[in-house]
Design a protein around this motif. Structure first.
Motif, PDB file in Angstrom:
ATOM      1  N   PRO A 175      -5.693   4.312   2.908  1.00  0.00           N
ATOM      2  CA  PRO A 175      -6.554   3.139   2.653  1.00  0.00           C
ATOM      3  C   PRO A 175      -6.632   2.186   3.844  1.00  0.00           C
ATOM      4  O   PRO A 175      -6.290   1.000   3.748  1.00  0.00           O
ATOM      5  CB  PRO A 175      -5.863   2.479   1.451  1.00  0.00           C
ATOM      6  CG  PRO A 175      -4.422   2.821   1.618  1.00  0.00           C
ATOM      7  CD  PRO A 175      -4.410   4.218   2.182  1.00  0.00           C
ATOM      8  N   PHE A 182       0.857  -1.179   0.000  1.00  0.00           N
ATOM      9  CA  PHE A 182       0.000   0.000   0.000  1.00  0.00           C
ATOM     10  C   PHE A 182       0.898   1.236   0.000  1.00  0.00           C
ATOM     11  O   PHE A 182       1.843   1.312   0.793  1.00  0.00           O
ATOM     12  CB  PHE A 182      -0.911   0.023   1.231  1.00  0.00           C
ATOM     13  CG  PHE A 182      -1.811  -1.177   1.338  1.00  0.00           C
ATOM     14  CD1 PHE A 182      -3.033  -1.207   0.698  1.00  0.00           C
ATOM     15  CD2 PHE A 182      -1.419  -2.283   2.080  1.00  0.00           C
ATOM     16  CE1 PHE A 182      -3.870  -2.319   0.787  1.00  0.00           C
ATOM     17  CE2 PHE A 182      -2.235  -3.402   2.178  1.00  0.00           C
ATOM     18  CZ  PHE A 182      -3.460  -3.418   1.529  1.00  0.00           C
ATOM     19  N   ASP A 193      -9.211   0.855   5.259  1.00  0.00           N
ATOM     20  CA  ASP A 193     -10.140  -0.257   5.058  1.00  0.00           C
ATOM     21  C   ASP A 193      -9.441  -1.415   4.353  1.00  0.00           C
ATOM     22  O   ASP A 193      -9.582  -2.579   4.751  1.00  0.00           O
ATOM     23  CB  ASP A 193     -11.351   0.193   4.227  1.00  0.00           C
ATOM     24  CG  ASP A 193     -12.283   1.106   5.013  1.00  0.00           C
ATOM     25  OD1 ASP A 193     -12.186   1.123   6.260  1.00  0.00           O
ATOM     26  OD2 ASP A 193     -13.100   1.801   4.380  1.00  0.00           O
ATOM     27  N   ASP A 194      -8.684  -1.098   3.307  1.00  0.00           N
ATOM     28  CA  ASP A 194      -7.985  -2.140   2.552  1.00  0.00           C
ATOM     29  C   ASP A 194      -6.894  -2.798   3.391  1.00  0.00           C
ATOM     30  O   ASP A 194      -6.666  -4.007   3.312  1.00  0.00           O
ATOM     31  CB  ASP A 194      -7.373  -1.545   1.281  1.00  0.00           C
ATOM     32  CG  ASP A 194      -8.433  -1.077   0.297  1.00  0.00           C
ATOM     33  OD1 ASP A 194      -9.565  -1.604   0.356  1.00  0.00           O
ATOM     34  OD2 ASP A 194      -8.140  -0.184  -0.519  1.00  0.00           O
TER      35      ASP A 194
END
Length: 303
Positions: A170, A160, A172-173
């Motif tokens: 991000p 990421f 959530d990811d």
């Protein structure tokens, strides 16, 4: 349970992101709608001690810091924790080592690259207190040496990338990757063979270290002695034949690492290594003596 490796240039904002990430994980687990298990969230940082960030100015000072960080990460990894590693982690080979540690511990892992432009890193660094800031020379050297994570490298994935000014990282990811992704299986090269008992490895270390202690004591009195008498058992009654030259501690340490490395690789590959996994003090002591004599070319049976 999970392992997050932060990677980024010095003063890129990794610590700030680590704190936000920890807060986000804890908030998710505290939410009333959350029904999953509760994990401890741990941030592991590099211990730069009293030397401060000057440790990164010299390789001989930096290496112990990296080794200490890896050891602390390895101790912290478990099925009950989410470990966030807040460090430079700028060397791809070092990130590979951490990924191997995660596989051995059986936890999920991901890498987060804090992508901050070099000039912005320098700007942030200038706002730090003198005791917390990198010198200009160290900063330039680290920026030059930085090996950016790549999603193509298995040890960096899932990867990421978070910008220093990203208002909505991000999370959530990242949470999904930490809780639902398929765990990577360790390669055979990093998984100890199931038949290799811990006490066998300890016995191996003990046999090699004890002989070196006897030899150093002997050489302090007779530096060019052709023979070392050893306690038998566990060592062979014939003792150890020595080369007609000076033997240094660094040479002995190198040979010790070589011998033990060969045995550990044998454990992992199986075959004869599995048989050696059941060896006791006598077998290791005799094998270590034979190995040294062959390396020095003083093995009477060979010659």
């Amino acid at each position: 349970m999970a392992f997050v490796v932060l990677s980024g240039c010095p003063s890129s904002g990794k610590t700030t992101l680590a704190l936000k990430l920890r807060q986000d994980f804890l908030a998710r687990m505290a939410d009333e709608s959350y029904t999953g298990p509760s994990w401890e969230v741990v941030i592991v940082e590099d211990d730069i001690g009293v030397l401060g960030r000057t440790v990164y100015s010299e390789s001989r000072l930096e290496k112990p810091v990296r080794a200490s960080l890896l050891s602390e990460v390895t101790r912290s990894l478990s099925k009950r924790t989410i470990v966030i590693c807040d460090g430079l982690n700028y060397i791809k080979g070092y990130r590979y080592q951490m990924n191997c540690a995660a596989k051995e511990a059986g936890v999920r892992a991901c890498t987060i690259h804090v992508a901050t432009p070099p000039e912005k890193c320098k700007e942030f660094n200038r706002t730090r207190a003198p005791t917390e800031a990198y010198t200009e020379e160290t900063m330039d050297a680290l920026l030059m040496r930085f090996e950016e994570p790549s999603s193509m490298a298995r040890w960096d994935s899932p990867l990421f990338t978070v910008g220093w000014d990203d208002p909505s990282p991000p999370f959530d990811d990242i949470w999904l990757a930490m809780t639902s992704a398929v765990k990577k299986k360790a390669n055979p090269s990093v998984v100890p063979n199931g038949q290799t008992a811990t006490d066998t490895i300890q016995t191996l270390h003990s046999a090699t270290s004890t002989l070196i202690s006897h030899l150093l004591s002997h050489l302090s009195l007779s530096p060019l002695s052709p023979h070392l008498k050893l306690p038998s058992p566990p060592y062979p009654p014939s003792g150890l034949n020595l080369p007609q030259r000076t033997i240094t501690l660094s040479e002995l340490q190198r040979l010790k690492r070589q011998f033990e490395g060969i045995q550990m690789n044998g454990f992992k590959r199986g075959g004869e290594g599995v048989k050696r996994a059941g060896w006791g003090e006598k077998e290791w002591a005799e094998a270590w003596v034979r190995f040294l004599e062959v390396q020095w070319g003083v093995n009477e049976e060979e010659g």
